[in-house]
Motif scaffolding. Structure first.
Motif: not given
Ligand code: ZN
Length: 523
Positions: A79, A81, A105-106, A127, A131-134
């Motif tokens: 995972s 970030r 993704v997210d 994205v 932006r922050r995403f995982e």
């Protein structure tokens, strides 16, 4: 570490560092109403064009990994970030070998494809920039090892009869987890490594939890301080653990494989017991130790031929405590070298692989400081002995250490001439300015990255001298092939100051030693 004869087949392309690849503009397209681009497949490293990726900044890796030494299979869930630095239609991770079974993704399934070491991820929706995403990647298989071409030296995720050793430079990370594999993109890490009982796991940072179930145990390690990807390590074995504190209160976690016993074990333990003393010397020279824990990992792996400055917890070959004939040998120098890398290499990491002398030169110079501390010779004496004992026609002098090329990235000269460059700088600017340059370099770049031009600019700023002129100290020592002549009256005068015969002989011993060690392996 590395090898003097490491050869890579990667083509060298000249791409301006950190520029978006030109292809990105072509790849931009309308998806919905958002203009987005494909993240670049490399960060633009001149030596390793496909290493790392563009379009995002990694913040944290959570690596949930199950490894079975009986089959060498690894099952992983990563995972990651990240924060987008462009509007992304797609982006890449690096992963060599290992099969991918799912990417999200997210929390939403994403499309993905593989091409060489590139894992191309296309989220359902682009994205947005900033932006922050995982990203979650499920993957598995037998981790990829790397060998040093032309030699039998193994690196990477190495299966061993005792478990596994994980260390390599620059190649290791993409062989066992999906990663933005370039030191320019540091991140913090959580490792949750599950192994069959009774195997045990040691990694970077702090041990947070040990969760035993029937048959297997999960070892949770946390490394919160930003770390370059190649410095991440998980090591599987049967560890004798020694937890202690240095006299300054720094927590130490040493792991030595329990199968290393007898006289060799006693020598290794005695060497590791000096880590606090080493850190005190290096802190006096470089400024405060940069991390919140330290320690060592010494596997029983017979064919481990190197040491590596894996962050907070270097991996050491047990072979360093034996000479080529198998006789006991003091290996304090290796501990000094790897601990010095915690400042130079780890906390201040490379931004471009061509600047490798900034890592190895400083770590080798730290060995000279240790020689002085042990009263075996001053850095100037070792510098002089080295200079005198390598004839002008020795190939050693032909390596341009400021831009050695991929094949010579870890050549002896990068180490030894790297340290000589620092002594030449010291002779040029004097002690006070030299130590201010060194400490400011460590402080200004802490937690980040630095380049040779930035180091030169700092040296000029502190000293008020023009140091990058043709025939100046940096041009001569870093960028000009051949044995340097002493170019300035100041440098000449200092070098001419004769040391005693005995001191010179002892200093010459250092050079003989270091060349023997480098012939045996890397560190
Ligand atoms: Zn090194």
């Amino acid at each position: 570490m590395g090898s003097s004869f490491r050869r890579f087949t990667v083509a060298v392309a000249v791409i301006a560092l950190f520029c978006a690849a030109p292809a990105a503009a072509d790849a931009s397209k309308q998806r919905g109403s958002t203009q987005c681009v494909a993240g670049a497949p490399g960060v633009g490293d001149e030596y390793y064009p496909t290493y790392g990726n563009g379009g995002y900044d990694t913040r944290h890796y959570d690596l949930d990994v199950e490894y079975d030494p009986a089959t060498d299979r690894l099952e992983g869930e990563a995972s990651i970030r990240v924060r987008a630095t462009e509007s992304l239609c797609s982006f890449n991770l690096d992963l060599v070998g290992l099969e991918v079974s799912r990417v999200e993704v997210d929390g939403k399934r994403a499309d993905w494809s593989r091409s060489g070491q590139e894992l191309v991820v296309t989220p359902k929706r682009p994205v947005g920039d900033g932006r922050r995403f995982e990203v979650e990647v499920r993957y598995g298989g037998v981790p990829v090892e790397f060998t040093i071409p032309g030699t039998t030296i193994r690196t990477g995720f190495m299966a061993t009869p005792e478990g596994a050793t994980v260390a390599g430079q620059p190649e290791v990370a993409a062989g066992w987890y999906p990663v933005n594999d370039h030191p320019i993109d540091k991140a913090s890490y959580t490792f949750e490594v599950t192994v069959p009982n009774p195997y045990e796991v040691v990694a970077n940072g702090f041990l947070r939890d040990v969760d035993s179930r029937r048959g297997s145990t999960t070892w949770k390690w946390e490394a919160r301080e930003p770390m370059a990807s190649y410095l991440a390590t998980i090591d599987i074995g049967d560890w004798d653990v020694n937890r202690w504190r240095t006299d300054t209160g720094l927590p130490v976690y040493d792991a030595v494989d329990s199968r290393i016993t007898g006289a060799l074990r006693a020598e290794i333990d005695a060497g590791l017991a000096r880590q606090g003393e080493v850190l005190n010397l290096l802190s006096d020279a470089f400024g405060p130790y940069p991390f919140s824990t330290v320690g060592a990992i010494v596997p029983n792996q017979e064919d481990l031929r190197f040491a590596l400055e894996t962050q907070t917890r270097p991996v050491y070959s047990k072979r360093f405590w034996r000479d080529p004939q198998g006789n006991p040998r003091n290996a304090d120098f290796v501990v000094v070298h790897e601990l010095a890398h915690q400042w130079f290499g780890d906390d201040v990491a490379l931004a471009r692989w061509q600047d490798i002398w900034l890592n190895e030169g400083f770590a080798t110079y730290a060995e000279w400081l240790w020689e002085e501390y042990e009263e075996r010779g001053t850095p100037q004496e070792i510098f002089q002995a080295t200079y005198d004992s390598i004839p002008a026609d020795d190939p050693f002098w032909s390596v341009v250490i400021g831009d050695p090329g991929v094949d010579l990235l870890f050549h002896d000269a990068v180490y030894v001439r790297g340290a000589m460059t620092l002594q030449a700088l010291r002779n040029e600017v004097g002690d006070a300015d030299f130590w201010e340059i060194v400490r400011r370099w460590a402080a200004d770049k802490a937690g980040g990255n630095g380049t040779t031009p930035e180091f030169i600019a700092l040296a000029e700023e502190v000293s008020g001298q023009d140091l990058d002129a043709p025939d100046g100290v940096f041009d001569t020592w870093l960028f000009t092939a051949g044995k340097p002549a002493f170019s300035t009256p100041a440098g000449q005068a200092r070098v001419a100051r004769a040391s005693t015969q005995t001191a010179r002989e002892r200093a010459a011993d250092w050079l003989n030693d270091v060349r023997t060690r480098l012939a045996q392996g890397r560190y």
